[in-house]
Design a protein around this motif. Structure first.
Motif, PDB file in Angstrom:
ATOM      1  N   ILE A 121       1.014  -1.073   0.125  1.00  0.00           N
ATOM      2  CA  ILE A 121       0.068  -0.071   0.396  1.00  0.00           C
ATOM      3  C   ILE A 121       1.125   1.136   0.087  1.00  0.00           C
ATOM      4  O   ILE A 121       1.956   1.032   0.820  1.00  0.00           O
ATOM      5  CB  ILE A 121      -1.155  -0.015   1.388  1.00  0.00           C
ATOM      6  N   ALA A 122       0.851   2.624  -1.433  1.00  0.00           N
ATOM      7  CA  ALA A 122       1.447   3.196  -1.253  1.00  0.00           C
ATOM      8  C   ALA A 122       1.073   3.865  -1.203  1.00  0.00           C
ATOM      9  O   ALA A 122      -0.753   4.410  -1.477  1.00  0.00           O
ATOM     10  CB  ALA A 122       2.378   3.307  -2.430  1.00  0.00           C
ATOM     11  N   THR A 123       1.036   5.814  -1.058  1.00  0.00           N
ATOM     12  CA  THR A 123       0.234   7.080  -1.189  1.00  0.00           C
ATOM     13  C   THR A 123       0.952   7.647  -2.493  1.00  0.00           C
ATOM     14  O   THR A 123       2.013   7.975  -2.473  1.00  0.00           O
ATOM     15  CB  THR A 123       0.514   7.660   0.067  1.00  0.00           C
ATOM     16  N   ASP A 124       0.376   8.032  -3.276  1.00  0.00           N
ATOM     17  CA  ASP A 124       0.649   9.525  -4.079  1.00  0.00           C
ATOM     18  C   ASP A 124      -0.578  10.838  -4.063  1.00  0.00           C
ATOM     19  O   ASP A 124      -1.339  10.791  -4.393  1.00  0.00           O
ATOM     20  CB  ASP A 124       0.030   8.751  -5.649  1.00  0.00           C
ATOM     21  N   GLY A 125       0.377  11.432  -3.676  1.00  0.00           N
ATOM     22  CA  GLY A 125      -0.314  12.899  -3.193  1.00  0.00           C
ATOM     23  C   GLY A 125      -1.935  12.383  -2.596  1.00  0.00           C
ATOM     24  O   GLY A 125      -1.820  12.272  -1.058  1.00  0.00           O
TER      25      GLY A 125
END
Length: 320
Positions: free
Chosen positions: A48-52
Motif C-alpha cells: 500500500i503506497a500513497t501518491d499525494g
C-alpha cells in the motif's frame, strides 16, 4: 441551496466547532447544506503506497481487498491484468499478453482508456484474484478478477509449436491460442484471436518453409508481428499506466522463433519474453512477473518460457 465545503479557507470536515457549537451537530448554515466530507478507508494488497491525496493498493498475488468505509467521493481507479501465455517450443510462436482492463476517474490517470465501472458499491470483503502465467508448452495464462466491479481479465493465449500443439492443442493447425491477447503461430498458421470484451490484440501469423518463422504474441497496445522469410515476429507492445503515480508499461507479447537461422523475435515493450534461437541452441526468456506479459517462443522442446503473472492495482482518494 448550496453546499458548504469550507469556512475561511478551512475544509468543513476539519472544523470541530462553529459559533460555540459542535460542528458535527450542524446540518446547515444560513440555509446551505453542511456536507461533512468523509474519506474511503480500506486494507489489503501486497503493498500500500500513497501518491499525494491517493492510496494505491497493489496485488501481486491473490488476496482480500477490505473496504471499511466508502467516502463521500466513492469513485476509484483500477487496473486488472491477467497472466500471460507461455511461448510455444520447437520453432514456436510467442505467448500472448494477459487481458488488460482499466478504469480511471477524472482526476486519476489509469492509462489504456476507461470502462464505465469505477465506484465503490459498499463496504465489505472482496477476494481479488491475480492470474498465473502459462507454465507449460504453449499454455495460456490464468484470469485475474476484481469482484467488486465484476471485472475479469482473460489470460493470454499460448504460442503454438511446430508439432501442432501448445497454443491450440488438438486442432492440427498450429494456430496461436486465443486469449486476452492472442498467441503467435507457427508453420504457416494463423495467429491467435483476442477475447471479448476487447482487452488486447491478436497474435502474429507464421510463414511456412523453409524457416517456419513463428509469429509474435499480441500485446496490450499492438498486435504481434507476423513471421516472414528469415524473420520471426516480434511481440506486440504493452500499454503504459500511471495509476501508481509513475508511468509503467505492462502486458507485452512474447517474440516468435524461427528454424536454424539464428534470428530472435524480441519481446514487446512492457515485459514480453525474447525468443530462443539456433545455432547454437539458446532458450527463450519468460515474460516478466506481475506484468502479464507473454513468454518468448523456444527452439528446443525441452525448455519452456513461462508467461508473466498478472497484477491488480486499486487507487482511491483518502484525504484532501
Amino acid at each position: 441551496m448550496g453546499t458548504i465545503t469550507s469556512i475561511n479557507g478551512i475544509a468543513e470536515d476539519n472544523i470541530s466547532h462553529h459559533n460555540g457549537g459542535a460542528a458535527s451537530l450542524y446540518s446547515s448554515k444560513n440555509g446551505d447544506t453542511w456536507g461533512h466530507v468523509s474519506w474511503t478507508t480500506a486494507t489489503g494488497g501486497d503493498s500500500i503506497a500513497t501518491d499525494g491525496d491517493y492510496k494505491v493498493h497493489t496485488f501481486t498475488s491473490s488476496g482480500t481487498f477490505e473496504v471499511t468505509n466508502v467516502g463521500t467521493d466513492a469513485s476509484y481507479s483500477w487496473l486488472v491484468i491477467a497472466g500471460g501465455g507461455a511461448g510455444g517450443t520447437n520453432w514456436g510462436g510467442g505467448g500472448g499478453a494477459g487481458g488488460y482492463r482499466t478504469y480511471h476517474s477524472s482526476d486519476t490517470s489509469g492509462g489504456g482508456g476507461s470502462e464505465s465501472n469505477g465506484s465503490f458499491s459498499g463496504t465489505g470483503s472482496h477476494s481479488v484474484v491475480v492470474g498465473a502465467g502459462g507454465s507449460s508448452d504453449g499454455s495460456g495464462g490464468s484470469d485475474s478478477v476484481l469482484p467488486s466491479n465484476s471485472i475479469t481479465s482473460t489470460g493470454g493465449g499460448g504460442g503454438s509449436n511446430y508439432d501442432y500443439s501448445g497454443g491450440a492443442p488438438g486442432t492440427g493447425s498450429g494456430d496461436g491460442g486465443t486469449g486476452g491477447s492472442g498467441g503467435g503461430s507457427t508453420n504457416g498458421a494463423a495467429g491467435g484471436g483476442r477475447s471479448s470484451p476487447t482487452q488486447g490484440n491478436v497474435g502474429g501469423s507464421s510463414a511456412g518453409s523453409p524457416y517456419y518463422p513463428g509469429g509474435g504474441g499480441g500485446g496490450a497496445s499492438a498486435a504481434g508481428a507476423n513471421g516472414s522469410g528469415g524473420n520471426p515476429g516480434n511481440g506486440g507492445a504493452g500499454l503504459a499506466s500511471t495509476i501508481t503515480g509513475a508511468s509503467v508499461t505492462r502486458a507485452g507479447g512474447g517474440g516468435g522463433c524461427a528454424y536454424a537461422i539464428g534470428n530472435r523475435g524480441s519481446g514487446g515493450a512492457g515485459g514480453g519474453g525474447l525468443s530462443g534461437y539456433y545455432p547454437p541452441v539458446v532458450g527463450g526468456t519468460s515474460g516478466t512477473a506481475n506484468t502479464g506479459s507473454g513468454g518468448g517462443a523456444g527452439y528446443s522442446p525441452s525448455v519452456v518460457s513461462n508467461g508473466g503473472s498478472g497484477i491488480v492495482i486499486i487507487r482511491y482518494k483518502y484525504q484532501n
